[in-house]
Design a protein around this motif. Structure first.
Motif, PDB file in Angstrom:
ATOM      1  N   ILE A 131       0.857  -1.188   0.000  1.00  0.00           N
ATOM      2  CA  ILE A 131       0.000   0.000   0.000  1.00  0.00           C
ATOM      3  C   ILE A 131       0.890   1.234   0.000  1.00  0.00           C
ATOM      4  N   ASN A 132       0.549   2.207  -0.843  1.00  0.00           N
ATOM      5  CA  ASN A 132       1.215   3.508  -0.738  1.00  0.00           C
ATOM      6  C   ASN A 132       0.176   4.614  -0.843  1.00  0.00           C
ATOM      7  N   SER A 133       0.462   5.742  -0.244  1.00  0.00           N
ATOM      8  CA  SER A 133      -0.473   6.869  -0.260  1.00  0.00           C
ATOM      9  C   SER A 133       0.301   8.166  -0.128  1.00  0.00           C
ATOM     10  N   TRP A 134      -0.392   9.283  -0.422  1.00  0.00           N
ATOM     11  CA  TRP A 134       0.228  10.592  -0.270  1.00  0.00           C
ATOM     12  C   TRP A 134      -0.834  11.660  -0.025  1.00  0.00           C
ATOM     13  N   PHE A 135      -0.356  12.770   0.517  1.00  0.00           N
ATOM     14  CA  PHE A 135      -1.152  13.986   0.657  1.00  0.00           C
ATOM     15  C   PHE A 135      -0.242  15.150   0.321  1.00  0.00           C
ATOM     16  N   MET A 136      -0.765  16.094  -0.453  1.00  0.00           N
ATOM     17  CA  MET A 136       0.037  17.237  -0.881  1.00  0.00           C
ATOM     18  C   MET A 136      -0.783  18.519  -0.848  1.00  0.00           C
ATOM     19  N   TYR A 137      -0.148  19.598  -0.384  1.00  0.00           N
ATOM     20  CA  TYR A 137      -0.760  20.935  -0.434  1.00  0.00           C
ATOM     21  C   TYR A 137       0.257  21.892  -1.040  1.00  0.00           C
ATOM     22  N   ALA A 138      -0.215  22.738  -1.954  1.00  0.00           N
ATOM     23  CA  ALA A 138       0.656  23.736  -2.579  1.00  0.00           C
ATOM     24  C   ALA A 138      -0.035  25.091  -2.596  1.00  0.00           C
ATOM     25  N   ASN A 139       0.720  26.116  -2.245  1.00  0.00           N
ATOM     26  CA  ASN A 139       0.238  27.494  -2.343  1.00  0.00           C
ATOM     27  C   ASN A 139       1.014  28.194  -3.449  1.00  0.00           C
TER      28      ASN A 139
END
Length: 564
Positions: free
Chosen positions: A436-444
């Motif tokens: 299992i792999n996952s990610w979360f990303m936020y960019a301004n």
């Protein structure tokens, strides 16, 4: 001497003499010639074969020791290996007979020699045949080899793909239906090593299919805002790995791709220098993906599913990547890539070609810092930060995500913006057949217009991928991915543009029937043999370009990959 040999062969198990230490007949490892048995540290006068070894070493000189000064007399050997040793001693006896300077060969020895030759005649003949065959094959390889220092490898993808549903034109801007195509992409890679620890890589690439969103590529999911101005610009969300390299290239041309040199600086520090088209994933120790393969033809179908979009912020370029091992489980990575490092022109607001100029430090760039934590071989986490500057180009390399996330041009003139992105990723190999792999990303994204009241935009992306290695057969790979491609939740409008959009200060709020886009994907790579695999799969896009006015898009693909 022959008494010694016959006694070893006929009266004792063949374990007394190492098969690797016959002088002149090194079978597997390098051996060092010795002139006295005392030079062999593990042969003692109390050993039962001491006198035999002493005679072979000091009287006949047809036994050698290992480079570390050992004999390893208890190591077992095959009859072929003994035949090789016997041949070495026979050659030595022939030399002594030819010189006739010493009375070292007695009639009794010659009789025993004849008996040994008859006993091992088949093995000696086979050995000579094997040596002749090896010499012949070596000569052919030397004459036909590509290079003594460089390895050529390649990958060829043939993909039959089509948009099965979603070919409508809800905004009436002339989006034409798609037809099934047979696309190709070719990668040739030259890899060289000069020290055994370094790597010089040069990649050549070509492809037949234009990137989605560009003329000649797949068109679906029109942009709901630009459609009001009659634009036919559509979503790039379904981009697949077979065409991802060619967003800025002419299909059919052969281009120079990545040119890089990786080498160790110290025991804990490694460096990677990129002269052309480097990407952050090229030097990072882990990108936390169970279905990615560097955007090749052996993993997921789509580029979105390969790994977190945070690694795609900023275009490919030249620069430097560093990896430092803080501890066996923690690695710190730093990198800097400049898109137009070869251009000496300054990037100024008034420059007519300001979107492409700038050089190594005064133009578009992407700087990365990542902390990679691997507490066990099957568990890994990463914390990633990127600071970038973009002008007039997509935020995410090869346009992964919606148009609003890639080109928030209304926050500044000429889409000049600074980007700060933060991401967390994880990979857990639950078992050899499930991961299992996952990610979360936020960019301004902050506007950088000269003399203007700039605005900003917020972009998010997250996903989870399930991988099934060796599903049904060793080398196969099944994958299921569900996630949200990069999309903007807010994107400001500079004041002088607001009157043209009804006075709104948030362009995302103006999207009709806006919705969160979804990306669903399933694929199964079936390995036919070591060089050919077939990957059928489906990509399902919900609310392309962040509006439910666009119908769901379903893309079907059958990909065949050849590697060599």
């Amino acid at each position: 001497m022959l008494k010694v040999l016959s006694g070893l062969v006929l009266a004792a198990p063949i374990v007394a003499i190492s098969p690797l230490v016959w002088a002149g007949e090194v079978i597997e490892n390098d051996a060092a010639q010795v002139t006295s048995v005392s030079q062999l540290s593990d042969v003692q006068p109390t050993d039962w074969a001491f006198s035999a070894v002493q005679s072979l070493v000091e009287r006949y000189g047809c036994v050698a020791g290992y480079p570390d000064g050992t004999f390893r007399g208890n190591r077992a050997m095959t009859r072929y290996e003994f035949a090789a040793g016997l041949n070495a001693c026979l050659n030595r006896v022939n030399e002594l007979i030819a010189t006739a300077t010493l009375d070292v060969v007695q009639q009794e020895d010659l009789t025993t020699l004849q008996r040994l030759q008859e006993e091992f005649s088949a093995e000696l003949a086979t050995l000579r045949g094997r040596v002749d065959s090896l010499e012949s094959r070596t000569a052919v390889l030397e004459s036909q080899q590509f290079s003594t220092t460089t390895k050529l490898s390649g990958e060829v993808i043939l993909a039959l793909t089509d948009v099965l549903t979603g070919d409508s034109d809800p905004f009436g801007v002339g989006v034409t239906p798609n037809s099934a195509i047979l696309a190709n992409r070719v990668h040739l890679k030259l890899t060289s090593s000069f020290t055994g620890q370094d790597e010089l890589k040069i990649k050549l690439q070509s492809g037949s299919t234009t990137h989605p969103q560009r003329a000649g590529g797949f068109r679906y999911g029109a942009d709901p805002l630009l459609a009001s101005f009659g634009s036919r610009q559509t979503s790039p969300e379904g981009s697949q790995t077979f065409n991802h390299e060619f967003s800025g290239d002419t299909p059919g041309n052969v281009d120079i791709g990545t040119v890089s040199y990786k080498f160790p600086v110290s025991k804990k520090l490694r460096a990677a220098v990129f002269a052309n088209r480097g990407e952050h994933v090229d030097y990072l120790p882990n990108v936390f993906s169970a279905v990615g393969d560097e955007d090749g033809g052996s993993g997921s179908l789509s580029t979105f599913s390969q790994y977190s979009p945070i690694y795609r912020i900023g275009s490919q370029g030249a620069g430097l990547g560093l990896n430092y091992e803080l501890s066996p489980a923690i690695n710190l990575s730093l990198g800097y890539l400049a898109t137009n490092a070869s251009s000496p022109e300054n990037l100024t607001p008034s420059s007519g070609n300001g979107t492409t100029a700038g050089g190594l430090f005064n133009g578009r760039y992407s700087a990365l810092a990542q902390l990679t934590i691997e507490p066990t071989p099957n568990l890994a986490f990463g914390l990633t930060y990127i600071n970038a500057y973009a002008t007039g180009t997509p935020t995410f390399l090869n346009d992964v995500g919606t148009i609003s996330a890639n080109s928030p041009s209304l926050i500044s003139d000429n889409a000049r913006r600074t980007i700060n992105a933060y991401g967390v990723s994880g990979l857990w190999r639950v078992s050899p057949k499930f991961a299992i792999n996952s990610w979360f990303m936020y960019a301004n994204q902050e506007g950088r217009s000269a003399g203007a009241d700039n605005e900003s935009a917020d972009v998010f992306s997250y996903a989870i991928a399930l991988a099934f290695p060796d599903l049904g057969k060793e080398g196969n790979l099944g994958g299921i991915i569900a996630g949200v491609p990069p999309y903007a939740t807010r994107s400001g409008i500079i004041p002088n543009v607001r009157p043209f959009l009804g006075g709104t200060s948030d362009v995302i709020a103006a999207i009709p029937n806006r919705a969160t886009p979804l990306h669903l994907e399933a694929f199964y790579k079936y390995k036919l043999n070591d060089h050919i695999s077939i990957t059928p799969g489906v990509i399902w896009l919900v609310a392309p370009n962040q509006t439910s006015n666009n119908p769901d898009v379903v893309i079907g693909t059958i990909r065949t990959t050849f590697t060599f």
